[in-house]
Write an enzyme that holds these catalytic residues in place. Structure first.
Site, PDB file in Angstrom:
ATOM      1  N   ASP A  51       0.828  -1.202   0.000  1.00  0.00           N
ATOM      2  CA  ASP A  51       0.000   0.000   0.000  1.00  0.00           C
ATOM      3  C   ASP A  51       0.869   1.262   0.000  1.00  0.00           C
ATOM      4  OD1 ASP A  51      -2.609   1.451   0.453  1.00  0.00           O
ATOM      5  OD2 ASP A  51      -1.590   1.979   2.306  1.00  0.00           O
ATOM      6  N   GLU A 122      -2.037  -5.266  -3.686  1.00  0.00           N
ATOM      7  CA  GLU A 122      -1.098  -4.559  -2.813  1.00  0.00           C
ATOM      8  C   GLU A 122      -0.048  -5.508  -2.252  1.00  0.00           C
ATOM      9  OE1 GLU A 122      -3.782  -0.847  -1.134  1.00  0.00           O
ATOM     10  OE2 GLU A 122      -3.805  -2.741  -0.027  1.00  0.00           O
TER      11      GLU A 122
END
Length: 230
Positions: A51, A122
Site C-alpha cells: 500500500d 497490494e
C-alpha cells in the site's frame, strides 16, 4: 484457482528470486488459518507494505506527468489506489485467479469480493519490493496501473467520495471530519461494516460495505448526496 507461479510471473513480467514471497502474497488469511492455523502466515503484512509503495509510485507518476495543484493530485491519486481501482486491475490481469482462499471464503464468493482481490494486488507489490527493490516495484506498479493512472489523469476513473466530501466541507474553512465504525457483523468471510461520517461531531452520512474502506466511501457518498439536496 490457478496455481502455476511461473505463469503468474509471466503475467507480472517479473521473475522472483524468492518465489516464496509471491506465494505469501497470494495467501489470504482464511487460507492461512485453514492450512497453518494462524493468520500470521497470510499476506496481510505484505499488503501493508505494498500500500505504501503503491502510494509513492503513483505520486511520482503524477508529479512527473501533470501540472495539477497538490489537492487535485491527491484526488487523482486516491482514485488510482482505491479499492475499486485495484480490484479492476486484478480482474484485468487475472491476478485474482491465483489467490489462495480458505474453503469457507471460497464457497461464499470471496474470490469475487473487491476488498480481497484489491488487497492481493497490494500484497504482490509488496512482495516485488522485498524481492527486487524499489526499481522493480516501481516498474511493476507502472505496468499494472498504467491504464488506471492515465484514466484518472483524464478524469475518467472512479469517484472518490471521501475526497469529494472533504473538499465540499472544507472549501469555506476548516471543519473536522471523522469516520466512525458503527457496527461489524457477520462471519470473517462475509463481514458487513457500517460507518458514519461526522462533521464537527455531527453525523451527516452513513453507509455500509464489505470492508471499512467501502463503508467509509459509502458514508461519504451519502453525505455528498445530502449536501446536494440542500
Amino acid at each position: 484457482m490457478r496455481t502455476d507461479i511461473k505463469e503468474l510471473e509471466k503475467i507480472l513480467q517479473y521473475e522472483f528470486r524468492k518465489p516464496e514471497l509471491l506465494e505469501r502474497a497470494l495467501t489470504h488469511s482464511s487460507y492461512a488459518n485453514d492450512v497453518t492455523g494462524s493468520a500470521s502466515n497470510s499476506n496481510e503484512r505484505l499488503e501493508f507494505l505494498g500500500d505504501s509503495i503503491l502510494d509513492a509510485v503513483v505520486s511520482v507518476f503524477l508529479y512527473s506527468n501533470c501540472e495539477k495543484a497538490e489537492g487535485d493530485m491527491t484526488k487523482v491519486r486516491a482514485a488510482v489506489v482505491c479499492e475499486k481501482s485495484l480490484a479492476a486491475v486484478s480482474r484485468q490481469f487475472g491476478l485474482w485467479e491465483f489467490l489462495r482462499l480458505g474453503r469457507g471464503e471460497e464457497s461464499t464468493g470471496g474470490r469475487k469480493r473487491d476488498s480481497i482481490i484489491a488487497d492481493g494486488v497490494e500484497a504482490i507489490i509488496g512482495a516485488v519490493f522485498l524481492d527486487g527493490g524499489v526499481d522493480a516495484a516501481a516498474k511493476t506498479v507502472s505496468y499494472l496501473m498504467k491504464d488506471n493512472m492515465e484514466e484518472a489523469l483524464a478524469g475518467r476513473l472512479f469517484d472518490d467520495y471521501k475526497t469529494a466530501f472533504q473538499e465540499a466541507v472544507q472549501k469555506d474553512g476548516h471543519s473536522e471530519i471523522k469516520y466512525v465504525l458503527i457496527s461489524e457483523q457477520g462471519p470473517d468471510h462475509a463481514k458487513v461494516f457500517e460507518c458514519a461520517v461526522c462533521v464537527n461531531g455531527r453525523e451527516v452520512g452513513r453507509g455500509s460495505g464489505n470492508s471499512k474502506k467501502q463503508a467509509e466511501q459509502s458514508a461519504a457518498k451519502a453525505a455528498v448526496m445530502n449536501l446536494t439536496e440542500r
